[in-house]
Design an enzyme around this catalytic site. Structure first.
Site, short mmCIF file in Angstrom:
data_model
loop_
_atom_site.label_atom_id
_atom_site.label_comp_id
_atom_site.label_asym_id
_atom_site.label_seq_id
_atom_site.Cartn_x
_atom_site.Cartn_y
_atom_site.Cartn_z
N ASP A 21 0.83 -1.21 0.00
CA ASP A 21 0.00 0.00 0.00
C ASP A 21 0.87 1.26 0.00
O ASP A 21 1.99 1.25 0.51
CB ASP A 21 -0.90 -0.02 1.25
N ARG A 34 -0.23 9.40 -9.75
CA ARG A 34 -0.29 8.16 -8.97
C ARG A 34 0.43 6.99 -9.68
O ARG A 34 1.05 6.16 -9.03
CB ARG A 34 -1.75 7.78 -8.71
N HIS A 38 3.16 3.65 -8.79
CA HIS A 38 3.08 2.22 -9.11
C HIS A 38 4.36 1.76 -9.82
O HIS A 38 4.85 0.66 -9.58
CB HIS A 38 1.86 1.93 -9.97
N SER A 66 -6.92 -5.45 -6.24
CA SER A 66 -8.08 -6.06 -5.58
C SER A 66 -9.31 -5.94 -6.47
O SER A 66 -9.34 -5.14 -7.41
CB SER A 66 -8.35 -5.36 -4.25
N GLU A 68 -11.92 -4.55 -5.65
CA GLU A 68 -12.40 -3.17 -5.46
C GLU A 68 -11.59 -2.17 -6.30
O GLU A 68 -12.09 -1.09 -6.64
CB GLU A 68 -12.31 -2.78 -3.98
N TRP A 70 -10.96 -2.21 -9.30
CA TRP A 70 -11.55 -1.97 -10.62
C TRP A 70 -12.31 -0.65 -10.66
O TRP A 70 -12.52 -0.07 -11.72
CB TRP A 70 -12.50 -3.10 -11.03
N LEU A 132 11.38 -20.36 -4.61
CA LEU A 132 10.29 -19.53 -4.09
C LEU A 132 9.05 -19.62 -4.99
O LEU A 132 9.18 -19.57 -6.22
CB LEU A 132 10.77 -18.07 -4.04
N ARG A 195 -5.63 -2.30 8.23
CA ARG A 195 -6.79 -3.04 7.71
C ARG A 195 -6.29 -4.27 6.96
O ARG A 195 -5.16 -4.31 6.50
CB ARG A 195 -7.56 -2.18 6.68
#
Ligand code: FPP
Length: 254
Positions: A21, A34, A38, A66, A68, A70, A132, A195
């Protein structure tokens, strides 16, 4: 002495899950778009995957997008899809060189065709690696996963594949997207939010939770080492008493 020397290699978390996050805020604080955050976040992904493999962590799950997410503005969603597809395509050789197996969890059908094609191809090209396991959660949410499992279980019960009333925890697990992976033992969330955000709600039942204010683009190897050292200082009791898990310790721990 560097932080890595304080890690007990025999007590590594088998599976680390990360909510990456803070990319957007990191960029906005710098007066940037933004998406710039990323792009910088990808550098952190590289560092954390590399250090996890070097340490000998067996499973690493990264929450990249996630269900959400979208509903974010279209240019950000499109930019993220292109970034994810391009990054994975460029990294396949490095994944193979480092014996890293890529897996995906989430509703991949929702992704644009070019992105799902690149990602599924990368899964295929790395499938025989034995080091891994890097699990990318994409278009993923726990409630989506649980609903999918419940519907599948209901169908199988109707068709006589399952006996209602005899569904055990082990059977339920086989219907989750994570059925092949052990539960995470350590969950890290960056950027100061406390959260779980619809991430692995079932699988995190006994995970140790670690929150840091560091934004994801600033999260480097040393931050990962700190989280692991913190994990190793905790006593994991799985509902038992302190005396049961460590017979020679005092009884005031909770
Ligand atoms: C959360 O920050 C981050 C995301 C939604 C995307 C994470 C994606 C990457 C790091 C890209 C590459 C990933 C892989 C696996 C190659 P945010 O935008 O929610 O930040 P904010 O809370 O500050 O707005």
């Amino acid at each position: 002495m560097s932080l890595i020397d304080n890690i007990d290699k025999k007590q590594l978390p088998l599976h680390i899950a990360i909510i990456m996050d803070g990319n957007g805020r990191w960029a906005q604080e710098k007066g940037e778009d933004r998406l710039f955050g990323h792009y910088q976040g990808v550098e952190s992904v590289r560092n954390i995957v590399e250090s996890s493999a070097e340490l000998g962590i067996r499973y690493l799950t990264l929450y990249a997008f996630s269900t959400e997410n979208w509903s974010r503005p279209e240019p950000e969603v499109n930019g993220l899809m292109i970034l994810l597809a391009n990054t994975i395509r460029q990294e396949v050789d490095t994944l193979n060189k480092n014996n890293i197996r890529l897996r995906l969890i989430g509703n991949i059908k929702m992704l644009p065709e070019y992105a799902s094609r690149e990602l599924l191809e990368a899964v295929e090209l790395t499938h025989s690696n034995t080091g891994l396991t890097l699990i990318i959660a994409l278009s993923y949410s726990s409630r989506w996963e649980l609903l999918k499992a419940v519907n599948h279980i209901a169908d199988d019960a109707k068709n006589g594949v399952l006996v209602p009333g005899a569904i055990t925890e082990e059977v339920l697990r086989t219907y989750l997207t994570t059925s092949e992976f052990p539960d995470p033992e350590l969950m890290i969330r960056t950027s100061g939010e406390y959260r779980i955000s619809n991430f692995l709600l079932y699988q995190l039942a006994y995970a140790e939770l670690y929150f840091t204010d560091t934004r994801w683009p600033d999260f480097g190897k040393e931050h990962l080492y700190e989280a692991i050292i913190n994990f190793q200082q905790r006593q994991r009791r799985f509902g038992k008493t302190a005396e049961q898990v460590m017979p020679n310790t005092a009884s005031d721990a909770h």
